[in-house]
Design a protein around this motif. Structure first.
Motif, mmCIF file in Angstrom:
data_model
loop_
_atom_site.group_PDB
_atom_site.id
_atom_site.type_symbol
_atom_site.label_atom_id
_atom_site.label_comp_id
_atom_site.label_asym_id
_atom_site.label_seq_id
_atom_site.Cartn_x
_atom_site.Cartn_y
_atom_site.Cartn_z
ATOM 1 N N GLU A 320 0.814 -1.208 0.000
ATOM 2 C CA GLU A 320 0.000 0.000 0.000
ATOM 3 C C GLU A 320 0.849 1.260 0.000
ATOM 4 O OE1 GLU A 320 -2.413 0.663 3.429
ATOM 5 O OE2 GLU A 320 -0.749 0.529 4.835
ATOM 6 N N TYR A 321 0.208 2.356 -0.360
ATOM 7 C CA TYR A 321 0.739 3.679 -0.062
ATOM 8 C C TYR A 321 -0.311 4.409 0.767
ATOM 9 C CZ TYR A 321 -2.127 6.189 -3.570
ATOM 10 O OH TYR A 321 -3.168 6.744 -4.284
ATOM 11 N N ARG A 322 0.139 5.309 1.635
ATOM 12 C CA ARG A 322 -0.766 5.970 2.567
ATOM 13 C C ARG A 322 -0.323 7.417 2.769
ATOM 14 N NH1 ARG A 322 -0.257 6.622 8.190
ATOM 15 N NH2 ARG A 322 -2.233 6.989 9.294
ATOM 16 N N GLU A 323 -1.294 8.323 2.702
ATOM 17 C CA GLU A 323 -1.034 9.744 2.905
ATOM 18 C C GLU A 323 -1.990 10.263 3.969
ATOM 19 O OE1 GLU A 323 -0.148 13.663 0.101
ATOM 20 O OE2 GLU A 323 -1.290 11.973 -0.705
ATOM 21 N N TRP A 324 -1.477 11.126 4.840
ATOM 22 C CA TRP A 324 -2.247 11.528 6.015
ATOM 23 C C TRP A 324 -1.915 12.984 6.365
ATOM 24 C CZ3 TRP A 324 -0.599 10.270 11.627
ATOM 25 C CH2 TRP A 324 -1.638 10.544 12.525
ATOM 26 N N VAL A 325 -2.954 13.822 6.468
ATOM 27 C CA VAL A 325 -2.815 15.220 6.884
ATOM 28 C C VAL A 325 -3.664 15.410 8.130
ATOM 29 C CG1 VAL A 325 -3.233 17.619 6.269
ATOM 30 C CG2 VAL A 325 -2.370 16.034 4.548
ATOM 31 N N HIS A 326 -3.098 16.013 9.173
ATOM 32 C CA HIS A 326 -3.845 16.143 10.422
ATOM 33 C C HIS A 326 -3.439 17.403 11.174
ATOM 34 C CE1 HIS A 326 -0.268 14.534 12.671
ATOM 35 N NE2 HIS A 326 -0.070 13.947 11.507
ATOM 36 N N GLY A 335 -10.203 30.636 9.332
ATOM 37 C CA GLY A 335 -9.086 30.853 8.420
ATOM 38 C C GLY A 335 -8.372 29.565 8.068
ATOM 39 N N TRP A 336 -7.240 29.734 7.370
ATOM 40 C CA TRP A 336 -6.394 28.608 6.958
ATOM 41 C C TRP A 336 -5.371 28.318 8.044
ATOM 42 C CZ3 TRP A 336 -7.325 25.558 2.914
ATOM 43 C CH2 TRP A 336 -8.157 26.039 1.892
ATOM 44 N N TYR A 337 -5.075 27.037 8.228
ATOM 45 C CA TYR A 337 -4.138 26.634 9.271
ATOM 46 C C TYR A 337 -3.162 25.590 8.739
ATOM 47 C CZ TYR A 337 -7.526 29.067 12.106
ATOM 48 O OH TYR A 337 -8.370 30.037 12.606
ATOM 49 N N LEU A 338 -1.942 25.645 9.285
ATOM 50 C CA LEU A 338 -0.901 24.697 8.915
ATOM 51 C C LEU A 338 -1.210 23.331 9.506
ATOM 52 C CD1 LEU A 338 1.954 24.385 7.571
ATOM 53 C CD2 LEU A 338 2.905 24.860 9.846
ATOM 54 N N ALA A 339 -1.069 22.288 8.706
ATOM 55 C CA ALA A 339 -1.303 20.918 9.163
ATOM 56 C C ALA A 339 -0.077 20.063 8.862
ATOM 57 C CB ALA A 339 -2.534 20.327 8.484
ATOM 58 N N GLU A 340 0.085 18.996 9.623
ATOM 59 C CA GLU A 340 1.195 18.064 9.412
ATOM 60 C C GLU A 340 0.807 17.025 8.365
ATOM 61 O OE1 GLU A 340 2.836 16.354 12.954
ATOM 62 O OE2 GLU A 340 2.220 18.075 14.169
ATOM 63 N N GLY A 341 1.698 16.820 7.396
ATOM 64 C CA GLY A 341 1.453 15.824 6.361
ATOM 65 C C GLY A 341 2.466 14.699 6.417
ATOM 66 N N GLU A 342 2.010 13.482 6.212
ATOM 67 C CA GLU A 342 2.878 12.307 6.191
ATOM 68 C C GLU A 342 2.526 11.457 4.973
ATOM 69 O OE1 GLU A 342 2.754 10.157 9.877
ATOM 70 O OE2 GLU A 342 2.428 11.989 11.044
ATOM 71 N N LEU A 343 3.548 10.906 4.339
ATOM 72 C CA LEU A 343 3.360 10.067 3.154
ATOM 73 C C LEU A 343 4.275 8.861 3.252
ATOM 74 C CD1 LEU A 343 2.337 9.472 0.261
ATOM 75 C CD2 LEU A 343 4.152 10.986 -0.576
#
Length: 352
Positions: A320-326, A335-343
């Motif tokens: 598998e491949y998996r991508e996650w933003v939280h 407004g817009w906020y910074l999130a952590e991304g993992e791939l």
């Protein structure tokens, strides 16, 4: 022929060792071959291949010893022995070939490729006039998973497992859309009100079982380790779709759906796995949040995409491949906020 011209017979122990070696080699070859061939058909295949390998190896050792120790007067027919050996390997080869073909057919029939897109929204207190944007899977400028989400998604609400909790909470009227933003396509989730109930409880145990029992807010003591707080404000939205083609889980960057949009992506060391295909990354993502709530409210948002290939081979296997933003937010937002991304790509096993 007198004793001076008669050929000396080989010492008995050399015959025994030779037959044992032949039996062990046969045992090893048959066991390894059958384990690999039967793997897609039987689990665990080793339980079948071990006794068959042992029986075949024992037979080879016993037959070899019998013929090696027969006297010259027995008239051993070497041609008959040769025909028997050839027949054995021919039958064994046909059997293995048939089982291999059947196993590959089973693998192909069990092979399936799926995409899953999951969004989590979790709040520990009530939200008013809530709208959030989270990254949506995009492929070739389109979001088929996003469109499926808008058309057919259903949410799962996680409720406290506490005795005395008053059943199912009132449903939330969520609305969904895929919208264009300055950070690319996003999935929009909105609701006029997301009512969240807080449940205080005490852990109770007897001699055999334990459970959580609801208590009043006034009885709650945060310093008491047997007491706790839960809420019913966690929602999970999931859509899954099958792929007619195998998913390129080792290199999904060009032809597979990816979450929009990533910034400052960099390679990092994977927590586990050492395969050359297995690679991990971290990056910055963006989410939008707009809602009214108490200043001490905590809201968790996540968007997760995975693509999997799975098949049955001695049990279920796959890659598998998996991508996650939280992101976790505190208090009212707008407004817009910074999130952590993992791939993570290339995780799992591959059929060569």
């Amino acid at each position: 022929m007198d004793s001076e011209t008669r050929q000396p017979r080989s010492p008995r122990w050399t015959v025994v060792i030779g037959c044992l070696v032949a039996g062990l080699l046969t045992f090893a070859v048959v066991t390894v071959v059958l384990t690999a061939v039967l793997d897609p058909l039987i689990w665990p295949s080793l339980l079948v291949s071990l006794p068959l390998g042992f029986a075949t190896g024992s037979a080879v050792a016993a037959v070899g010893y019998y013929y090696a120790t027969r006297g010259p007067e027995s008239g051993v027919d070497r041609r008959t022995i040769g025909i028997g050996i050839v027949a054995f390997f021919l039958v064994f080869g046909l059997l293995v070939g048939g089982l291999y073909a059947l196993g590959q057919q089973r693998l192909d029939e069990s092979y399936e490729s799926t995409y899953e897109y999951r969004v989590t929204l979790s709040a520990d207190q009530t939200l008013e006039n809530a709208t959030v944007y989270v990254p949506v899977p995009v492929e070739g400028g389109q979001s088929r998973l996003g469109e499926q989400f808008v058309e057919s998604v259903r949410y799962e609400r996680h409720t406290p497992s506490v005795r005395g909790y008053d059943g199912e909470p009132a449903p939330v009227n969520f609305t969904y859309d895929v919208v264009e933003t300055e950070h690319g396509p996003m999935l929009s989730i909105s609701a006029d009100r997301i009512e969240v109930s807080t449940v205080y409880y005490r852990s109770v145990e007897n001699e055999t079982t334990g459970w959580n029992e609801r208590i009043s807010p006034d009885a709650y003591d945060p310093s008491d380790p047997s007491m706790g707080v839960r809420n019913d404000g966690s929602f999970t939205f999931t859509v899954t779709t099958a792929s007619a083609d195998r998913i390129d889980t080792a290199d999904p960057f060009d032809d597979e759906p990816m979450l929009s949009r990533s910034y400052n992506r960099s390679a990092v060391e994977c927590t586990f796995g050492a395969d050359s295909r297995h690679r991990c990354y971290e990056y910055d993502g963006r989410v939008y949040a707009n809602y009214d709530t108490a200043n001490d409210t905590t809201v968790y948002l996540s968007s997760e995409l995975s693509g999997r290939n799975e098949w049955f081979s001695g049990g279920w296997s796959g890659n598998e491949y998996r991508e996650w933003v939280h992101v976790e937010l505190q208090g009212p937002q707008d407004g817009w906020y910074l999130a952590e991304g993992e791939l993570e790509v290339g995780s799992g096993s591959y059929r060569e």
